[in-house]
Design an enzyme around this catalytic site. Structure first.
Site, short mmCIF file in Angstrom:
data_model
loop_
_atom_site.label_atom_id
_atom_site.label_comp_id
_atom_site.label_asym_id
_atom_site.label_seq_id
_atom_site.Cartn_x
_atom_site.Cartn_y
_atom_site.Cartn_z
N GLU A 187 -1.66 -14.39 -5.60
CA GLU A 187 -1.15 -13.31 -4.86
C GLU A 187 0.43 -13.18 -4.65
OE1 GLU A 187 -3.22 -10.67 -4.07
OE2 GLU A 187 -4.83 -11.41 -4.57
N ASN A 246 -2.85 -3.64 -5.73
CA ASN A 246 -4.12 -3.83 -6.62
C ASN A 246 -3.64 -4.21 -8.03
OD1 ASN A 246 -6.01 -3.09 -4.54
ND2 ASN A 246 -6.08 -1.10 -5.24
#
Ligand SMILES: NC(=O)c1ccc[n+]([C@@H]2O[C@H](COP(=O)([O-])OP(=O)(O)OC[C@H]3O[C@@H](n4cnc5c(N)ncnc54)[C@H](O)[C@@H]3O)[C@@H](O)[C@H]2O)c1
Length: 365
Positions: A187, A246
């Site tokens: 991430e 996303n």
């Protein structure tokens, strides 16, 4: 140093505290609801054993609160309606009033579950998120998405419920199993690619295990938190811009689902999905080859996979929500025009097939 990043949402704005050793003094930065008298701390046994719950308890007791500990089972299985019902009952037994608070101490599982309990108990009470995994610190705990799973699908039941504050103590990550830690770095790379090139520079400059460089880790978390907080402040309900978060998730979700639960972790699947998104962007003439190379280098350098399992293409389309060939042009991917310049596009299905087809063969060959 303690940094405080604000999630700017008008009356519901809140601080994200990032620092080392901040667990015991988080109430310096997060204000409790007026009249708060009780706190229910929701956590899991490994987090207690690692020693991260005691300082949070102590901070709450110092602030004059009566503290009740509620343990939920470990693992993703805790995001379950039966576990949620136990939480509601525990809250009612204490009893928590509307001005009391739930404190979630743990990874994304605890945050999602306890956050949803807080969103629903007594029509909504305050929650403080104390994320203890890297993934939860840079992602799950910020932004107010809460929820549980159904057998029919992950995160099918939930609510938006912004916390009173988020407390990210970098030191708690030292007890995290290495694979979970590395997963969270996926991430971090994502934030670097979609918004902050300095993150990529920092990752490129670490020689060896970033956990041995807490100063560097703190800066990476701080920068990641800043990106997530800014995007959430701009688009709380994912009406538009929040979708850039996303990046890597369209194909990543298929990898995660089709490889079987626990085989490929979420962050690993997202890493593979980011490579697909980079290559798809290059194929479509959007992503410059040097950006593709920079992204792949960053993913490799944190120890995440850049090639995934070979998957059945029809099954991949099905997971991406497109059983019917005629609908396939509508699948949305986040691609990069450059580092820091994400775009949401619906590629031609032939381009998607070409990239994921070549991808699978790579792995076999
Ligand atoms: N709400 C959101 O926006 C959002 C975003 C991303 C992911 N999620 C959710 O997050 C969940 C995954 O979260 P996760 O990756 O944090 O997994 P997790 O919550 O299951 O935590 C992983 C494991 O680490 C243990 N643990 C946590 N902190 C520890 C520590 N400091 N030391 C030792 N052990 C520790 C936990 O007990 C657990 O066994 C998924 O359910 C996903 O749907 C939510």
């Amino acid at each position: 140093v303690t940094d405080v990043v604000e999630v700017a949402l008008g009356e519901r704005s809140y601080p994200v505290v990032v620092g080392r050793g901040v667990l015991a003094r988080f109430l310096d930065h997060v204000s409790l609801p007026d009249g708060a008298g009780r706190a229910m701390v929701v956590t899991q046994q490994p987090v207690v054993d690692a020693g991260h719950v005691a300082p949070v308890d102590a901070g709450l007791v110092d602030a004059g609160l009566e503290v009740h500990l509620h343990l939920v089972p470990d693992g993703e299985g805790a995001k379950d309606v039966a576990v949620l019902a136990e939480l509601w009952k525990a809250a009612a037994t204490i009893p928590l009033s509307r001005s009391d608070v739930i404190v979630a101490v743990g990874g994304g599982v605890v945050g999602d579950l306890a956050g949803f309990a807080a969103a629903t108990y007594a029509r909504g009470i305050a929650v403080i998120q104390v994320p203890t995994t890297l993934l939860a610190q840079v992602d799950a705990a910020i932004g107010g998405k809460t929820g549980i799973n159904l057998p029919e699908g992950k995160n099918l039941v939930g609510a938006f419920h912004q916390p009173l504050g988020v407390v990210c103590d970098v030191d708690v990550l030292s007890t995290l199993p290495v694979r979970e830690f590395t997963e969270g770095l996926g991430e971090v790379v994502k934030y670097g690619l979609i918004a902050d090139p300095v993150v990529l520079d920092l990752i490129g400059s670490v020689d060896g295990d970033v956990r041995l460089r807490p100063d560097m880790l703190e800066e990476l978390i701080h920068r990641s938190v800043a990106v997530k907080s800014e995007v959430v402040g701009d688009d709380e309900r994912e009406g538009g811009r929040r979708a850039i978060l996303n990046f890597g998730h369209t194909y990543g979700h298929a990898v995660e689902t089709l490889s079987g639960y626990g085989e490929v972790l979420h962050g690993e699947a997202v890493a593979i999905g980011m490579v697909v998104a980079l290559q798809l962007g290059q194929r479509m003439g959007r992503t410059p080859p040097e950006v593709v190379a920079r992204g792949i280098a960053a993913i490799k350098s944190v120890g995440l996979p850049t090639v995934g399992p070979s998957l059945d293409r029809e099954a991949v389309w099905q997971i991406m929500g497109r059983d019917k060939k005629a609908d396939r042009g509508g699948v949305r991917f986040v691609l990069l025009d450059d580092v820091g310049a994400p775009v949401v596009v619906s590629p031609e299905p032939t381009d998607v097939d070409a990239v994921i087809g070549a991808f699978g063969q790579d792995q076999v060959g």
